[in-house]
Design an enzyme around this catalytic site. Structure first.
Site, PDB file in Angstrom:
ATOM      1  N   ARG A  96       0.842  -1.199   0.000  1.00 36.43           N
ATOM      2  CA  ARG A  96       0.000   0.000   0.000  1.00 36.43           C
ATOM      3  C   ARG A  96       0.874   1.245   0.000  1.00 36.43           C
ATOM      4  NH1 ARG A  96      -3.724  -0.727   5.244  1.00 36.43           N
ATOM      5  NH2 ARG A  96      -5.186   0.530   4.010  1.00 36.43           N
ATOM      6  N   GLY A 105      -4.084   9.849  -7.352  1.00 34.16           N
ATOM      7  CA  GLY A 105      -3.197  10.050  -8.493  1.00 34.16           C
ATOM      8  C   GLY A 105      -1.887   9.318  -8.285  1.00 34.16           C
ATOM      9  N   ARG A 352      -7.989   7.742   9.547  1.00 32.99           N
ATOM     10  CA  ARG A 352      -7.452   9.071   9.251  1.00 32.99           C
ATOM     11  C   ARG A 352      -8.524  10.084   9.634  1.00 32.99           C
ATOM     12  NH1 ARG A 352      -7.645   7.944   2.832  1.00 32.99           N
ATOM     13  NH2 ARG A 352      -9.740   7.111   2.883  1.00 32.99           N
ATOM     14  N   TYR A 863      -9.977  47.512  14.284  1.00 34.33           N
ATOM     15  CA  TYR A 863     -11.112  46.790  13.708  1.00 34.33           C
ATOM     16  C   TYR A 863     -10.887  46.505  12.230  1.00 34.33           C
ATOM     17  CZ  TYR A 863     -12.665  51.209  11.616  1.00 34.33           C
ATOM     18  OH  TYR A 863     -12.732  52.355  10.886  1.00 34.33           O
TER      19      TYR A 863
HETATM   20  P1  ADP Z   1      -6.292   3.695  -0.536  1.00 34.24           P
HETATM   21  O1  ADP Z   1      -5.153   4.530  -0.083  1.00 34.24           O
HETATM   22  O2  ADP Z   1      -6.668   3.881  -1.950  1.00 34.24           O
HETATM   23  O3  ADP Z   1      -7.443   3.753   0.419  1.00 34.24           O
HETATM   24  P2  ADP Z   1      -5.559   1.225   0.717  1.00 34.24           P
HETATM   25  O4  ADP Z   1      -4.126   0.913   0.838  1.00 34.24           O
HETATM   26  O5  ADP Z   1      -6.214   1.757   1.923  1.00 34.24           O
HETATM   27  O6  ADP Z   1      -5.757   2.190  -0.515  1.00 34.24           O
HETATM   28  O7  ADP Z   1      -6.232  -0.113   0.270  1.00 34.24           O
HETATM   29  C1  ADP Z   1      -7.332  -0.295  -0.578  1.00 34.24           C
HETATM   30  C2  ADP Z   1      -8.299  -1.279   0.029  1.00 34.24           C
HETATM   31  O8  ADP Z   1      -7.664  -2.500   0.347  1.00 34.24           O
HETATM   32  C3  ADP Z   1      -8.888  -0.779   1.315  1.00 34.24           C
HETATM   33  O9  ADP Z   1     -10.256  -1.119   1.360  1.00 34.24           O
HETATM   34  C4  ADP Z   1      -8.113  -1.520   2.369  1.00 34.24           C
HETATM   35  O10 ADP Z   1      -8.863  -1.655   3.539  1.00 34.24           O
HETATM   36  C5  ADP Z   1      -7.853  -2.855   1.699  1.00 34.24           C
HETATM   37  N1  ADP Z   1      -6.666  -3.472   2.213  1.00 34.24           N
HETATM   38  C6  ADP Z   1      -5.431  -2.959   2.210  1.00 34.24           C
HETATM   39  N2  ADP Z   1      -4.565  -3.767   2.828  1.00 34.24           N
HETATM   40  C7  ADP Z   1      -5.274  -4.839   3.235  1.00 34.24           C
HETATM   41  C8  ADP Z   1      -4.947  -6.022   3.960  1.00 34.24           C
HETATM   42  N3  ADP Z   1      -3.694  -6.252   4.388  1.00 34.24           N
HETATM   43  N4  ADP Z   1      -5.921  -6.897   4.205  1.00 34.24           N
HETATM   44  C9  ADP Z   1      -7.176  -6.661   3.780  1.00 34.24           C
HETATM   45  N5  ADP Z   1      -7.544  -5.576   3.103  1.00 34.24           N
HETATM   46  C10 ADP Z   1      -6.619  -4.652   2.842  1.00 34.24           C
HETATM   47 MG    MG Z   2      -7.637   3.260   2.213  1.00 34.91          MG
END
Ligand code: ADP
Ligand code: MG
Ligand code: MG
Length: 891
Positions: A96, A105, A352, A863
């Site tokens: 991720r 983007g 977040r 003011y």
């Molecule tokens: P974005 O920044 O676009 O939100 P994410 O990294 O959060 O991308 O991931 C996209 C989707 O994949 C999200 O719904 C996230 O919860 C899911 N996801 C990411 N990592 C995992 C994981 N290790 N196990 C299960 N789901 C995941």
């Molecule tokens: Mg996400």
């Protein structure tokens, strides 16, 4: 030695939420949640420093990264009890991206990484679920193929559709294990066909491929453009998170969802979110199936018949509610979370601070303060003052259909519907008969004031954000779209054309001054509520701020609005606006074309009662608050008609001969009116004008104070450059005050001051302050004269200045602290050196601009004065300035 990798999960973390610069927002918050003891799938974050290192070393990673990587991966394997790449019991991971600021983007996420033809079988055996294993595999090939290998995702989606149709299914979940396996074969064939090589089977290669793709995506075109537009520096870099997969797609006791601790659009303190059973990752937002509501309350509110999580998995729902409370109490702000449920166990995948509407931001700030989560100062900092604008003007119902005719500039916010009219006179005529009108002009001039006042909205086809129409409309709080260049107006035919549509006089159109859209017909609107929350926040702002806030207002209606919004007086009453009324403009014009002082005085005598009445009303409405009245400022030709027919009427009304009137009009013509015969220069030439105005002010003040109301008139002389100008006019005003006091037997206190709107006045402020009791900075003219730049003519090239980075912001919208600000600083110092504690204010457009208000407080003004609708904005901005900060805009 630099540490390149930070681990999290298993109830511990090496990082925390304070480390966003190094770990990115996602990584820092995953670490924070792990540290709090929440169930976060174990993983690790490769820092932004690795990204920066690699991008400055041709993609080569720093020494020591691979050892740290091996240790971190080993830790994840130990916690999960599976091994990455193991054909019998494979660990799968997600890769991720995650920068400091959220950046759409950038490269997306890859899920289920580590699958190949062997490990998928191991996964099927270990889980006892072939469908699940191949569903994960086909998702992986599609994501990896799309984001790492660059194969268009539509091609995968088309294949999936073919497979579903071939079997007569409508949902992904209908496909069984064999069908999924067939799909995997088709996907791999697709990749091979597109790329000329087969899909990478080696898990290590997959992993480093994905990591490398995330890092290099930091410099892809989309990301670079996005950074440029949002002012994000290129050297921030992105982090990469590698995290053990948890599965929401293992059956009906699994789910995945997104939720907000409070409603992000209304701000209501109610858990809000969506989920899907037997689903993974982005399925909820991708619209593959209709997501279900989380709670029963939400289900009822949406009249949904889909099962809520509260109903299907009550225990897990309760657990999630607990997480909601814990996270909100921990972060002390609304959180936007991602979760997955795997066979009855809840996992948190992201949190977040959630984005929110202006309305929600306000409500949450007030609620959280009342709930004791945050203090008043923090609540005040949570709301972006500029966003209050959205809450003060009626807005179009977002659900209503709209037929868009054209798009111009969003010159003055709010929405308006009314009948199209093409001249100021027509606007007034239609309004007289009770119709709502939208005034459509190529551009407006001071002559249009009457029509602009009665119009619900103003549309111009020429001119920019600082054109006459835009500035006046903002001042009046009237919605305005300016510079809608694709519209052509035919004033004689009383029509306008936009594309293939013709709008005739009387046809209803709608404007959205917040987006610049012009629409056919009436679009339903939502009225702003100055609800309890708004009021509460304003009370806190008033307790906190040190700057007073006044309004620029000349009509009783504006003054009432200003009071309603909490103005503590009038900082600028422009008397010229009072002369445009049809029955007054005649006398004004008589005065202008008069051949001698006697004739001029005769005409002024007719204007006197009107002026007196205006001031009586303003003093009454403002009850004891100061009212600053500026004596006549614009050049006289602005009051004359521009056409022959108009001049004929003037001659007739004034009983003067047409030739003389024509000559007078021609004589008044100026090459450079902004720097011409205006302001105090009129008063010096025709003292009887200022005398009449002063008389009206003093008579009104006497009348109102005799009714037992306190009045505090402040008379302001415009465009002073030299103390001697001021002294000549001070003599006129003071003498008039004496005479009125003798006539009425009542004397009222008044203050006499000047505008500082010329650089010379700022420089000679020490001397001017010997005579002037107060200064009001007219920052519109002061900006024009300091830059030597005419606001009305800048429209065409200011955008280019902006594009080329010459102007970061438009100095007419956001005060130029460095240049014009230095003049203000000089004037403040020199003025107060002569007259300690002298009252100082600002009455330009900048008075309502949050970014500028910080400077005005810092430089020591008493003011700010702004248009009535901006008063609440200025109150909040002044509070934030007193707290020493600016609210973060929520991006
Ligand atoms: P974005 O920044 O676009 O939100 P994410 O990294 O959060 O991308 O991931 C996209 C989707 O994949 C999200 O719904 C996230 O919860 C899911 N996801 C990411 N990592 C995992 C994981 N290790 N196990 C299960 N789901 C995941
Ligand atoms: Mg996400
Ligand atoms: Mg001025």
């Amino acid at each position: 030695m630099t540490k390149w990798i930070y681990t999290f999960g298993g109830g511990k973390a090496e990082g925390n939420a304070g480390m966003k610069n190094l770990l990115g927002g996602k990584g820092a918050n995953l670490a924070e949640m792990s540290g709090l003891g929440l169930d976060v799938p174990p993983g690790f974050t490769i820092t932004t420093e690795v990204c920066n290192y690699a991008s400055s070393h041709d993609g080569v990673y720093p020494d020591g990264l691979s050892e740290e990587f091996g240790r971190a991966m080993g830790r994840v394997e130990a916690i999960i009890g599976a091994k990455f790449g193991d054909p019998e019991n494979p660990l799968l991971v997600s890769v991720r991206s995650g920068a400091r600021a959220s950046m759409p983007g950038m490269m997306d996420t890859v899920l289920n990484l580590g699958l190949n033809d062997k490990t998928v079988e191991g996964l099927a055996r270990a889980s006892g679920d072939k469908r699940f294993a191949y569903d994960s595999y086909r998702r992986f090939i599609q994501m990896y193929g799309d984001v790492v290998l660059g194969v268009d995702h539509h091609l995968f989606e088309d294949l999936l559709e073919d497979h579903k149709q071939g079997k007569g299914y409508s949902l992904d979940t209908d496909l069984d294990g064999d069908a999924m396996q067939g799909l995997v074969g088709a996907y791999k064939a697709l990749v091979e066909e597109e790329l000329g090589r087969s899909f990478p089977e080696d898990p290590e290669e997959q992993l480093w491929g994905a990591i490398g793709a995330v890092f290099s995506s930091w410099n892809n075109r989309r990301a670079v453009t996005y950074r440029m537009l949002h002012g994000i520096p290129g050297d921030w870099g992105t982090a990469v998170n590698v995290q053990a997969m948890v599965f929401g797609n293992m059956g009906e006791d699994c789910a995945t969802g997104v939720c907000f601790t409070r409603n992000p659009s209304t701000g209501k303190n109610a858990f809000y979110g969506e989920y899907l059973t037997n689903a993974q990752g982005e399925d909820v937002v991708a619209g593959i199936r209709t997501p279900h509501p989380l709670s029963k309350a939400e289900k009822a509110a949406n009249r949904s018949d889909l099962d809520s999580l509260e109903e299907t998995m009550p225990g897990l729902y309760a657990e999630l509610l607990g997480v909601r409370d814990a996270l909100e109490r921990h972060y002390l702000d609304m959180q936007d979370m991602e979760f997955t449920i795997q066979q009855g166990r809840l996992w948190l995948l992201q949190t977040r601070t959630g984005k929110r509407t202006a309305k929600a931001a306000l409500k949450m700030a007030v609620d959280m303060c009342v709930e004791g989560l945050i203090g008043k100062s923090e609540a005040l900092m949570r709301v972006d003052p500029a966003s209050l604008d959205q809450l003060l003007h009626p807005t179009l119902d977002p659900k209503a259909p709209r037929m868009i005719l054209a798009k111009g500039l969003p010159a003055s916010p709010g929405a308006a519907s009314g009948r199209a009219v093409f001249s100021s006179a027509d606007a007034e005529a239609w309004a007289e008969s009770g119709e709502k009108v939208v005034l459509v002009r190529a551009e407006t001039s001071p002559e249009d004031i009457g029509g602009m006042h009665v119009a619900e909205g103003i549309l111009t086809t020429r001119g920019g954000m600082t054109s006459h129409a835009a500035v006046v409309a903002r001042g009046m709080g009237t919605p305005c779209v300016s510079g809608a260049g694709s519209i052509t107006v035919d004033v004689d035919a009383k029509t306008m054309r936009a594309f293939d549509k013709t709008v005739r006089e009387g046809d209803v159109i709608t404007l959205d001054g917040s987006t610049g859209e012009v629409m056919q017909g009436e679009v339903p609107m939502i009225r702003p509520e100055l609800s309890g929350d708004f009021g509460a926040l304003m009370v806190w702002a008033d307790e906190t701020r040190t700057l007073s806030v006044r309004a620029n207002a000349e009509t009783p209606a504006d003054a009432e609005t200003a009071r309603k919004f909490g103005a503590e007086g009038i900082g600028l009453c422009r008397t010229e606006h009072m002369f445009f009324d049809p029955e007054r403009i005649i006398h004004m014009r008589e005065m202008i074309v008069a051949e001698n002082e006697a004739q001029r005085r005769a005409a002024l005598d007719k204007l006197l009662p009107y002026q007196r009445q205006d001031f009586e009303e303003l003093f009454t409405i403002m009850e004891g608050n100061p009212v600053t009245i500026r004596l006549l400022d614009p050049p006289l030709h602005e009051f004359l008609p521009h056409d022959e027919a108009g001049l004929e009427k003037v001659a007739e009304a004034a009983g003067a001969d047409l030739k003389g009137v024509r000559q007078r009009a021609a004589a008044l013509h100026e090459t450079n009116p902004m720097l011409g015969h205006r302001g105090c220069r009129l008063g010096i030439t025709y003292p009887e004008i200022y005398e009449m105005q002063a008389r009206a002010i003093f008579q009104a003040a006497c009348a109102v104070s005799q009714k037992g109301l306190r009045v505090e008139p402040e008379i302001m002389i415009p465009l002073i450059a030299d103390k001697r100008e001021f002294d000549v006019l001070k003599a006129v005003v003071d003498a008039t005050a004496c005479r009125v006091a003798e006539e009425t037997g009542v004397s009222v206190d008044y203050a006499l001051g000047t505008m500082i709107e010329l650089p010379r006045a700022a420089l000679r402020a020490g001397e001017i302050a010997e005579s002037a009791e107060f200064f009001s900075f007219g920052t519109n003219d002061l900006t024009q004269t300091t830059y030597g730049l005419s606001r009305d003519d800048a429209g065409d090239f200011i955008q280019i200045y902006h594009d080329k980075g010459v102007f970061e912001t438009n100095p007419f919208a956001t005060f130029d602290v460095l240049g014009v600000g230095e003049l203000v600083r000089i004037a403040v110092e020199r003025g107060r050196a002569t007259r300690p504690g002298m009252k100082l204010g600002i009455c330009g457009e900048h008075g309502g601009d949050p970014a500028s208000i910080h400077f005005f407080r810092e430089v020591g003004l008493d003011y700010v004065s702004c248009s009535p609708y901006r008063v609440p904005i200025a109150r909040l901005a002044a509070a934030q300035a007193a707290l020493g900060g600016e609210s973060e805009t929520n991006d």
